[in-house]
Design a protein around this motif. Structure first.
Motif, PDB file in Angstrom:
ATOM      1  N   ILE A   1      -0.346  -5.380  -8.284  1.00  0.00           N
ATOM      2  CA  ILE A   1      -0.706  -3.983  -7.180  1.00  0.00           C
ATOM      3  C   ILE A   1      -2.103  -4.676  -6.980  1.00  0.00           C
ATOM      4  O   ILE A   1      -2.482  -5.015  -5.355  1.00  0.00           O
ATOM      5  N   THR A   2      -2.447  -4.528  -7.689  1.00  0.00           N
ATOM      6  CA  THR A   2      -4.628  -5.012  -7.228  1.00  0.00           C
ATOM      7  C   THR A   2      -4.543  -6.492  -7.005  1.00  0.00           C
ATOM      8  O   THR A   2      -5.320  -7.088  -5.592  1.00  0.00           O
TER       9      THR A   2
ATOM     10  N   VAL B   1      -3.408  -6.778  -2.760  1.00  0.00           N
ATOM     11  CA  VAL B   1      -4.483  -7.020  -1.820  1.00  0.00           C
ATOM     12  C   VAL B   1      -5.081  -7.990  -1.256  1.00  0.00           C
ATOM     13  O   VAL B   1      -4.434  -7.786   0.057  1.00  0.00           O
TER      14      VAL B   1
ATOM     15  N   VAL C   1       0.308  -2.074 -12.419  1.00  0.00           N
ATOM     16  CA  VAL C   1      -1.363  -1.591 -12.065  1.00  0.00           C
ATOM     17  C   VAL C   1      -2.029  -3.614 -10.984  1.00  0.00           C
ATOM     18  O   VAL C   1      -2.677  -3.166 -10.333  1.00  0.00           O
TER      19      VAL C   1
ATOM     20  N   ILE D   1      -6.800   1.130  -6.117  1.00  0.00           N
ATOM     21  CA  ILE D   1      -5.377   0.887  -6.605  1.00  0.00           C
ATOM     22  C   ILE D   1      -5.418   1.236  -7.331  1.00  0.00           C
ATOM     23  O   ILE D   1      -5.020   1.592  -8.319  1.00  0.00           O
TER      24      ILE D   1
ATOM     25  N   SER E   1       2.272   4.932  -3.060  1.00  0.00           N
ATOM     26  CA  SER E   1       0.477   5.107  -2.409  1.00  0.00           C
ATOM     27  C   SER E   1      -0.455   3.566  -1.743  1.00  0.00           C
ATOM     28  O   SER E   1      -1.446   4.646  -0.291  1.00  0.00           O
ATOM     29  N   TYR E   2      -0.453   2.791  -2.593  1.00  0.00           N
ATOM     30  CA  TYR E   2      -1.040   2.083  -1.113  1.00  0.00           C
ATOM     31  C   TYR E   2      -0.264   1.516  -0.231  1.00  0.00           C
ATOM     32  O   TYR E   2      -1.017   1.348   1.098  1.00  0.00           O
TER      33      TYR E   2
ATOM     34  N   GLY F   1      -3.603   4.496 -10.360  1.00  0.00           N
ATOM     35  CA  GLY F   1      -2.969   3.741 -11.450  1.00  0.00           C
ATOM     36  C   GLY F   1      -3.460   4.869 -12.705  1.00  0.00           C
ATOM     37  O   GLY F   1      -3.268   5.054 -14.247  1.00  0.00           O
TER      38      GLY F   1
ATOM     39  N   THR G   1       2.022   3.868  -7.819  1.00  0.00           N
ATOM     40  CA  THR G   1       0.687   3.693  -7.812  1.00  0.00           C
ATOM     41  C   THR G   1       0.734   2.252  -6.225  1.00  0.00           C
ATOM     42  O   THR G   1       0.353   2.022  -5.143  1.00  0.00           O
ATOM     43  N   LEU G   2       2.100   1.353  -6.167  1.00  0.00           N
ATOM     44  CA  LEU G   2       2.285   1.045  -5.293  1.00  0.00           C
ATOM     45  C   LEU G   2       2.282   1.716  -3.768  1.00  0.00           C
ATOM     46  O   LEU G   2       1.977   1.093  -2.524  1.00  0.00           O
TER      47      LEU G   2
ATOM     48  N   ASP H   1     -10.192  -1.460  -1.816  1.00  0.00           N
ATOM     49  CA  ASP H   1      -8.578  -2.153  -2.504  1.00  0.00           C
ATOM     50  C   ASP H   1      -8.267  -1.995  -3.389  1.00  0.00           C
ATOM     51  O   ASP H   1      -6.874  -0.808  -3.632  1.00  0.00           O
TER      52      ASP H   1
END
Length: 428
Positions: free
Chosen positions: A183-184, A187, A180, A389, A225-226, A393, A222-223, A385
């Motif tokens: 992924i942040t 951004v 998670v 994320i 969804s983003y 998560g 999560t990825l 964003d």
């Protein structure tokens, strides 16, 4: 006169040294947000040490602002969770309070509010963007290192960097948490206007691989969804010619149809990746049997969430307090684990009314950042964003004590209320 000149030089030199230490503290805090370990049952990061210096520096220089609204809310929550844990739960359910657990959990709560204050204050002095940049670049570095270590099967630091010898977790305590955070970090790497397009594509490729080697189903969801968020934003919130929009929609629909038609062929590719990268076998289950992927394979989310809902029903209004969740879950429902869901965890500890107030405020901030996206700086969208994320998560892991979540929330609170700086907080 001579002594005054000497004292002035010494004073200026000391200020410069303090400023250097302050910037270094922000730098190390930013990169060490990707690191945490459990020591004596407490999740500790080296970033916490540098945060103390940041707070101390701001206080000594009379620059520390304390937002009134969040401060009052924190004080109310503190009284509520402590009173509930020490008095209500022992009387209502005849469960003796565990002072060590209560103090430990309240320390976590106090630490998260400290990160909120730091994020708020870094935004006031325009040092939040460098912090986000350092945080994102270090996340990229960890992802690249993980890919190399996994592909080359380097096992020198396997006990530190891997979970179960197969799932890469970086410097975090959990591969889901690691994925998670990766992924942040993505951004900023894709939002920043200073990064060229080809480097953005490379960053996306690296981060996708880093999530795959973590074997985190939460990370993949999560990825995905983003990516949906960015796609929707691109099609409906970005101005473009009608012909361009039609072509892009046609291309997207064609891509989805192609994936559905050749789904069986992709399954063969997934099977090959599972044999090459053992951690990917957990992710493969998402595409072959989604329900089993959630409830089996070491996840057990369905049972965990059911237990959390039962705990919430015991005290839906004022909650069960802090330091009591696992004890109550075990003694009453024979389930010794946290909720693995931030929304359920906070609802259980704070009670539903305060949980609703808190999450309503968070979603209000996200909506406000989206509404004024064309008028505000790109930093607001980056923070939005990142929080989005972390919330996605949060559906599968408990991030109520996540340092980055509270740091970004504090920054976004000030950033969306920047014109009211002196009226929105008290100076310490």
């Amino acid at each position: 006169m001579y002594r005054k000149v000497i004292n002035t030089i010494k004073s200026n030199t000391l200020k410069k040294q303090n400023n250097i230490f302050f910037i270094l503290s922000i730098f190390f805090t930013s990169i060490l947000l990707h690191q945490s370990n459990v020591v004596f049952g407490v999740n500790i990061s080296f970033a916490d040490l540098f945060c103390l210096f940041i707070l101390l520096f701001l206080m000594l220089n009379k620059q520390l602002l304390m937002p009134i609204g969040p401060l009052l809310f924190f004080l109310i929550i503190s009284v509520l969770v402590l009173a509930t844990a020490y008095f209500y739960i022992p009387i209502k359910y005849d469960i003796a309070p565990n002072s060590i657990r209560i103090i430990s959990d309240y320390t976590k709560l106090l630490a998260t509010f400290s990160y909120f204050i730091i994020g708020y204050n870094l935004a006031t002095i325009n040092l939040l963007k460098p912090a986000v940049r350092w945080y994102s670049y270090f996340g990229l570095f960890i992802g690249m290192a993980g890919i190399v270590i996994t592909i080359l099967n380097i096992r020198v630091f396997s006990e530190i960097l891997f979970f179960g010898e197969t799932r890469f977790k970086g410097l975090m305590i959990d591969p889901n948490y690691f994925s998670v955070l990766q992924i942040t970090a993505l951004v900023y790497l894709t939002r920043s206007e200073k990064i060229k397009a080809r480097y953005k594509i490379l960053a996306v490729f690296i981060m996708i691989l880093s999530v795959l080697i973590s074997g985190s189903k939460t990370g993949i969801i999560t990825l995905f969804s983003y990516f949906i968020l960015r796609t929707v934003e691109y099609f409906f919130l970005t101005r473009k010619k009608l012909s361009t929009l039609i072509f892009q929609l046609f291309f997207t629909i064609s891509l989805v149809v192609t994936i559905l038609v050749f789904f069986d062929s992709f399954q063969i590719i997934f099977s090959y990746l599972s044999s090459a990268i053992p951690s990917f076998s957990r992710i493969h289950l998402l595409f072959s049997d989604f329900i089993s992927a959630i409830s089996e394979g070491g996840s057990g989310r369905e049972d965990t969430w059911r237990a959390a809902l039962q705990v919430i029903q015991l005290s839906p209004v004022i909650g069960i307090g802090i330091g009591t969740y696992t004890t109550i879950a075990w003694e009453m429902f024979h389930y010794n684990n946290v909720a693995h869901n931030t929304f359920l965890q906070i609802s259980a500890e704070w009670g539903i009314p305060f949980a609703v107030i808190f999450f309503s405020f968070v979603f209000f901030l996200l909506g406000k950042a989206t509404r004024y996206r064309n008028q505000a700086s790109d930093l607001n969208i980056i923070l939005r964003d990142m929080i989005f994320i972390l919330l996605i998560g949060s559906l599968a892991i408990s991030l109520n004590n996540a340092r980055v979540l509270w740091l970004f929330l504090g920054a976004l609170v000030f950033s969306l209320n920047g014109n009211k700086r002196m009226n929105s907080g008290i100076q310490i």
